[in-house]
Design a protein around this motif. Structure first.
Motif, mmCIF file in Angstrom:
data_model
loop_
_atom_site.group_PDB
_atom_site.id
_atom_site.type_symbol
_atom_site.label_atom_id
_atom_site.label_comp_id
_atom_site.label_asym_id
_atom_site.label_seq_id
_atom_site.Cartn_x
_atom_site.Cartn_y
_atom_site.Cartn_z
ATOM 1 N N UNK A 1 49.030 105.251 96.280
ATOM 2 C CA UNK A 1 49.693 105.648 94.733
ATOM 3 C C UNK A 1 50.327 104.443 94.173
ATOM 4 N N UNK A 2 51.396 104.020 94.963
ATOM 5 C CA UNK A 2 52.119 102.920 94.458
ATOM 6 C C UNK A 2 51.508 101.483 93.865
ATOM 7 N N UNK A 3 50.369 101.481 94.326
ATOM 8 C CA UNK A 3 49.522 100.267 93.885
ATOM 9 C C UNK A 3 49.286 100.520 92.522
ATOM 10 N N UNK A 4 49.175 101.618 91.928
ATOM 11 C CA UNK A 4 48.840 101.935 90.599
ATOM 12 C C UNK A 4 49.894 102.128 89.614
ATOM 13 N N UNK A 5 49.713 101.399 88.307
ATOM 14 C CA UNK A 5 50.522 101.435 87.331
ATOM 15 C C UNK A 5 51.274 102.822 86.897
#
Ligand code: ADP
Ligand code: MG
Length: 210
Positions: A27-31
């Motif tokens: 999830x932390x790869x998403x803006x």
């Protein structure tokens, strides 16, 4: 405020630049906003499911989406995360009225109890029948400011015989809006609904075991 403004600007830039081929493994790869990431972390969710990996970037860009994935594949967060992000980035607050409408074949609760609260609610989750009832009967309830429409479990809603109710609702919503249509199956009637409710949608279909 200044810090939040900077975060919003950065997220908007990152969403715009997202390639559909970009690798999203966490999830932390998403803006996503810090607060959404913290919320996800506190639930223990780290890895988006396939439909979330495919759907969230499209919706963060502001595109309409028609998403098909079987029951249990995580469609709720695929639309709920973008709904929250879109409203947060606009700094939607209690005075702004209805920002997002999620039409879903949920259970209906007590009408009176809802009528007292629905005018002050920013995100409403509702069955088609009850929504039309509020549109007709609840003084002060309006969808004029709506930013996002979600049609969840569209195939089931249509199977329950709500096609014409949905058409009447959609005709009463602002045309300038973002729409996310999710369904477990792709039937002819889902396609008809898509034609009626979506503008230049991106199509995603996920077949997997998660
Ligand atoms: P669908 O709407 O596609 O039937 P749901 O959104 O109801 O699926 O999700 C099914 C289950 O998977 C729920 O219990 C939900 O909490 C869980 N879930 C959803 N996304 C994730 C994720 N990224 N990681 C772990 N569990 C998840
Ligand atoms: Mg669901």
């Amino acid at each position: 405020w200044a810090k939040e403004e900077k975060e919003i600007k950065e997220l908007e830039e990152r969403s715009r630049d997202l390639e559909s081929s970009a690798t999203v493994s966490k999830f932390s790869d998403l803006p996503l906003s810090q607060r959404t990431l913290q919320g996800l972390q506190s639930t223990g969710y780290q890895i988006p499911t396939e439909i979330q990996k495919a759907g969230i970037p499209i919706s963060l860009k502001g595109c309409d989406i028609l998403g098909a994935a079987k029951t249990g594949s995580g469609k709720t967060l695929a639309f709920l995360i973008p709904v929250i992000e879109v409203l947060w980035k606009q700094r939607w607050s209690s005075v702004d009225g209805l920002g997002a409408l999620i039409i879903s074949p949920t259970r209906e609760l007590d009408l009176k109890h809802e009528q007292e609260r629905i005018r002050k609610t920013n995100i409403v989750v509702c069955t088609p029948g009850r929504l039309l009832q509020h549109m007709d009967e609840t003084p002060g309830f309006t969808c004029n400011s709506l930013q996002v429409l979600v049609l969840d479990e569209a195939d089931r809603i249509l199977d329950m015989g709500f096609a014409s109710t949905l058409n009447a609702i959609i005709e009463n919503l602002p045309e300038e809006r973002q729409t996310m249509l999710y369904s477990a199956t792709q039937t002819r009637s889902v396609q008809d609904l898509a034609r009626l409710s979506l503008q230049d949608p991106e199509y995603i279909a996920v077949h997997e075991n998660s």
